[in-house]
Design a protein around this motif. Sequence first.
Motif, PDB file in Angstrom:
ATOM      1  N   LYS A 143      -6.405  -4.936  -2.243  1.00 14.71           N
ATOM      2  CA  LYS A 143      -6.898  -6.460  -1.981  1.00 14.71           C
ATOM      3  C   LYS A 143      -7.621  -6.465  -0.721  1.00 14.71           C
ATOM      4  O   LYS A 143      -8.569  -7.263  -0.808  1.00 14.71           O
ATOM      5  CB  LYS A 143      -5.644  -7.282  -1.744  1.00 14.71           C
ATOM      6  CG  LYS A 143      -5.755  -8.681  -1.322  1.00 14.71           C
ATOM      7  CD  LYS A 143      -4.640  -9.538  -1.213  1.00 14.71           C
ATOM      8  CE  LYS A 143      -4.754 -11.050  -0.855  1.00 14.71           C
ATOM      9  NZ  LYS A 143      -3.650 -11.722  -0.844  1.00 14.71           N
ATOM     10  N   GLU A 144      -7.252  -5.775   0.440  1.00 17.64           N
ATOM     11  CA  GLU A 144      -8.032  -5.819   1.648  1.00 17.64           C
ATOM     12  C   GLU A 144      -9.127  -4.927   1.732  1.00 17.64           C
ATOM     13  O   GLU A 144     -10.210  -5.380   2.424  1.00 17.64           O
ATOM     14  CB  GLU A 144      -7.175  -5.664   2.723  1.00 17.64           C
ATOM     15  CG  GLU A 144      -6.086  -6.705   2.901  1.00 17.64           C
ATOM     16  CD  GLU A 144      -5.138  -6.385   4.301  1.00 17.64           C
ATOM     17  OE1 GLU A 144      -5.669  -6.099   5.442  1.00 17.64           O
ATOM     18  OE2 GLU A 144      -4.094  -6.674   4.224  1.00 17.64           O
ATOM     19  N   PHE A 145      -9.214  -3.848   1.144  1.00 16.07           N
ATOM     20  CA  PHE A 145     -10.196  -2.780   0.939  1.00 16.07           C
ATOM     21  C   PHE A 145     -10.708  -2.335  -0.254  1.00 16.07           C
ATOM     22  O   PHE A 145     -10.307  -1.239  -0.744  1.00 16.07           O
ATOM     23  CB  PHE A 145      -9.869  -1.570   2.001  1.00 16.07           C
ATOM     24  CG  PHE A 145      -9.390  -1.992   3.326  1.00 16.07           C
ATOM     25  CD1 PHE A 145      -9.947  -2.634   4.150  1.00 16.07           C
ATOM     26  CD2 PHE A 145      -7.775  -1.959   3.557  1.00 16.07           C
ATOM     27  CE1 PHE A 145      -9.431  -3.175   5.472  1.00 16.07           C
ATOM     28  CE2 PHE A 145      -7.264  -2.477   4.722  1.00 16.07           C
ATOM     29  CZ  PHE A 145      -7.920  -2.895   5.817  1.00 16.07           C
ATOM     30  N   PRO A 146     -11.219  -3.257  -1.132  1.00 18.02           N
ATOM     31  CA  PRO A 146     -11.553  -2.888  -2.497  1.00 18.02           C
ATOM     32  C   PRO A 146     -12.383  -1.702  -2.560  1.00 18.02           C
ATOM     33  O   PRO A 146     -12.571  -1.197  -3.853  1.00 18.02           O
ATOM     34  CB  PRO A 146     -11.968  -4.222  -3.175  1.00 18.02           C
ATOM     35  CG  PRO A 146     -12.620  -5.119  -1.928  1.00 18.02           C
ATOM     36  CD  PRO A 146     -11.751  -4.496  -0.504  1.00 18.02           C
ATOM     37  N   GLN A 147     -13.248  -1.448  -1.449  1.00 20.31           N
ATOM     38  CA  GLN A 147     -14.096  -0.240  -1.844  1.00 20.31           C
ATOM     39  C   GLN A 147     -13.392   1.113  -1.677  1.00 20.31           C
ATOM     40  O   GLN A 147     -14.068   2.050  -1.914  1.00 20.31           O
ATOM     41  CB  GLN A 147     -15.173  -0.117  -0.521  1.00 20.31           C
ATOM     42  CG  GLN A 147     -14.566  -0.108   1.114  1.00 20.31           C
ATOM     43  CD  GLN A 147     -13.891  -1.154   1.522  1.00 20.31           C
ATOM     44  OE1 GLN A 147     -13.442  -2.040   0.955  1.00 20.31           O
ATOM     45  NE2 GLN A 147     -13.940  -1.215   2.917  1.00 20.31           N
ATOM     46  N   ALA A 148     -12.094   1.029  -1.351  1.00 17.90           N
ATOM     47  CA  ALA A 148     -11.528   2.215  -1.352  1.00 17.90           C
ATOM     48  C   ALA A 148     -10.897   2.681  -2.699  1.00 17.90           C
ATOM     49  O   ALA A 148     -10.310   2.083  -3.313  1.00 17.90           O
ATOM     50  CB  ALA A 148     -10.300   2.176  -0.410  1.00 17.90           C
ATOM     51  N   ALA A 149     -11.339   4.016  -2.918  1.00 14.25           N
ATOM     52  CA  ALA A 149     -10.695   4.718  -3.960  1.00 14.25           C
ATOM     53  C   ALA A 149      -9.327   5.038  -4.022  1.00 14.25           C
ATOM     54  O   ALA A 149      -9.279   6.034  -2.767  1.00 14.25           O
ATOM     55  CB  ALA A 149     -11.584   5.976  -4.572  1.00 14.25           C
ATOM     56  N   LEU A 150      -8.447   4.583  -4.606  1.00 17.34           N
ATOM     57  CA  LEU A 150      -7.121   5.100  -4.552  1.00 17.34           C
ATOM     58  C   LEU A 150      -6.713   6.264  -5.390  1.00 17.34           C
ATOM     59  O   LEU A 150      -6.877   6.027  -6.614  1.00 17.34           O
ATOM     60  CB  LEU A 150      -6.172   3.824  -4.789  1.00 17.34           C
ATOM     61  CG  LEU A 150      -6.391   2.828  -3.860  1.00 17.34           C
ATOM     62  CD1 LEU A 150      -5.704   1.729  -4.262  1.00 17.34           C
ATOM     63  CD2 LEU A 150      -6.147   2.962  -2.353  1.00 17.34           C
ATOM     64  N   LEU A 151      -6.082   7.434  -5.056  1.00 13.30           N
ATOM     65  CA  LEU A 151      -5.915   8.496  -5.763  1.00 13.30           C
ATOM     66  C   LEU A 151      -4.290   9.012  -5.549  1.00 13.30           C
ATOM     67  O   LEU A 151      -4.288   9.539  -4.337  1.00 13.30           O
ATOM     68  CB  LEU A 151      -6.782   9.372  -5.472  1.00 13.30           C
ATOM     69  CG  LEU A 151      -6.524  11.048  -6.426  1.00 13.30           C
ATOM     70  CD1 LEU A 151      -6.635  10.820  -7.508  1.00 13.30           C
ATOM     71  CD2 LEU A 151      -7.455  12.164  -5.877  1.00 13.30           C
ATOM     72  N   ALA A 152      -3.503   8.912  -6.353  1.00 20.10           N
ATOM     73  CA  ALA A 152      -2.439   9.575  -6.216  1.00 20.10           C
ATOM     74  C   ALA A 152      -2.394  11.148  -6.402  1.00 20.10           C
ATOM     75  O   ALA A 152      -2.610  11.695  -7.418  1.00 20.10           O
ATOM     76  CB  ALA A 152      -1.523   9.210  -7.321  1.00 20.10           C
ATOM     77  N   SER A 153      -2.164  11.686  -5.265  1.00 19.32           N
ATOM     78  CA  SER A 153      -2.602  13.217  -5.125  1.00 19.32           C
ATOM     79  C   SER A 153      -1.567  14.320  -5.209  1.00 19.32           C
ATOM     80  O   SER A 153      -1.861  15.637  -5.376  1.00 19.32           O
ATOM     81  CB  SER A 153      -3.400  13.302  -3.957  1.00 19.32           C
ATOM     82  OG  SER A 153      -2.659  13.146  -2.611  1.00 19.32           O
ATOM     83  N   GLU A 154      -0.348  14.006  -5.491  1.00 18.18           N
ATOM     84  CA  GLU A 154       0.593  14.831  -5.314  1.00 18.18           C
ATOM     85  C   GLU A 154       2.264  14.181  -5.866  1.00 18.18           C
ATOM     86  O   GLU A 154       2.410  13.207  -5.122  1.00 18.18           O
ATOM     87  CB  GLU A 154       1.145  15.717  -4.039  1.00 18.18           C
ATOM     88  CG  GLU A 154       2.145  16.592  -4.112  1.00 18.18           C
ATOM     89  CD  GLU A 154       2.369  17.307  -2.902  1.00 18.18           C
ATOM     90  OE1 GLU A 154       1.293  17.589  -2.174  1.00 18.18           O
ATOM     91  OE2 GLU A 154       3.512  17.502  -2.372  1.00 18.18           O
ATOM     92  N   ALA A 155       2.664  14.805  -6.823  1.00 14.63           N
ATOM     93  CA  ALA A 155       4.009  14.257  -7.278  1.00 14.63           C
ATOM     94  C   ALA A 155       4.687  15.728  -7.900  1.00 14.63           C
ATOM     95  O   ALA A 155       4.053  16.497  -8.616  1.00 14.63           O
ATOM     96  CB  ALA A 155       3.905  13.126  -8.234  1.00 14.63           C
TER      97      ALA A 155
END
Length: 253
Positions: free
Chosen positions: A47-59
Motif C-alpha cells: 500500500k505505501e510503497f507499490p514500487q517495491a517488488a515483494l518476493l518470498a525468498s525462503e521457506a
Amino acid sequence: IFDHNKDHVYKWAKAWYSKTVVPQYVHGVAYHWYTGDGFDQLQSIRKEFPQAALLASEATWERWRWKPGTTLASGDWRFGEGYAHDIIGDLNAGSIGWIDWNLLLDQDGGPNHVDNVCDAVAMANLSTGELFWHPQYYYIGHFSKHIPRGSRVIETEVTGSSRYTGTSQYNCSAKDNCRPYGVCTGVDGLQATAFLRPDYRIVVVALNCGDDLLDFKIRYGPHALRAALPGHAIQTYIFEPNEPDEHANEVVI
C-alpha cells in the motif's frame, strides 16, 4: 533488501523507502516465512510503497515439526497445506513469487552445516537409491503448473467463511492466540487466490485446511461454478472466457 523473517519486514522496508536517495538503488523486498503469516506486513508495504517488488525468498519445514508416525517415504500432509496457505497469503498480499529453500535433501534432512535438519519437496535415501516425493511437491504444483510467468493477480474476495485472527511467531502456542509458521487449520476457512494468465484464462486455486467439506461458488463476471472442496484438500479451477478480457479484476467466492 532485508531477506529475513516477515515479522519485521515492514519496518525495514519503510526505513529504506522513506529515504530520499536510497529507493533508486532498491528493486524490492525479500522475506522468509519462519515467524508465520505476516500477510498484513506485506499488505502495508504494498500500500505505501507499490514500487517495491515483494518476493518470498525462503521457506522450509524443520524435521522436528513432523507429526508422530511420519516416515521418510510418506512425509507430513500438513507440510503441503502449510506451503499452500503461505503461498496464497503472500500472492494475495502482492508477492511476485515464492521460493522453497530445499527442493531435495537426503535421508537425514541434510546436508546441513548447523544440524538444523529439514524436510523437503523430495527426499533421497542415498543408502537405497530411493527418491520420495513429499506432499509439498503436489501442493506447489497447483501454482507452478497453472500460473505461468506473466500472469497477473486478480483481487479475490472470499465471503461467508471464517478467518484466523490471531498472531504468528516462530515459537508460540494456541493458548496465547498464536501459532508457529506453516500452521493452517479449519479456522482459516476457505482460502483462494486468482490470476489472469497471458492466454486470458482465469485460474483460481482454492485451499481447505479444515476437516469438513466446504461447498462454495466461484463467480467471475458472468461466469459461475458451484464446487465442493473436501477437508485437507487443494483444487485448481480454470475459466476460459468467451473472449479475451485484459481488464479482469475480481473473483468472488
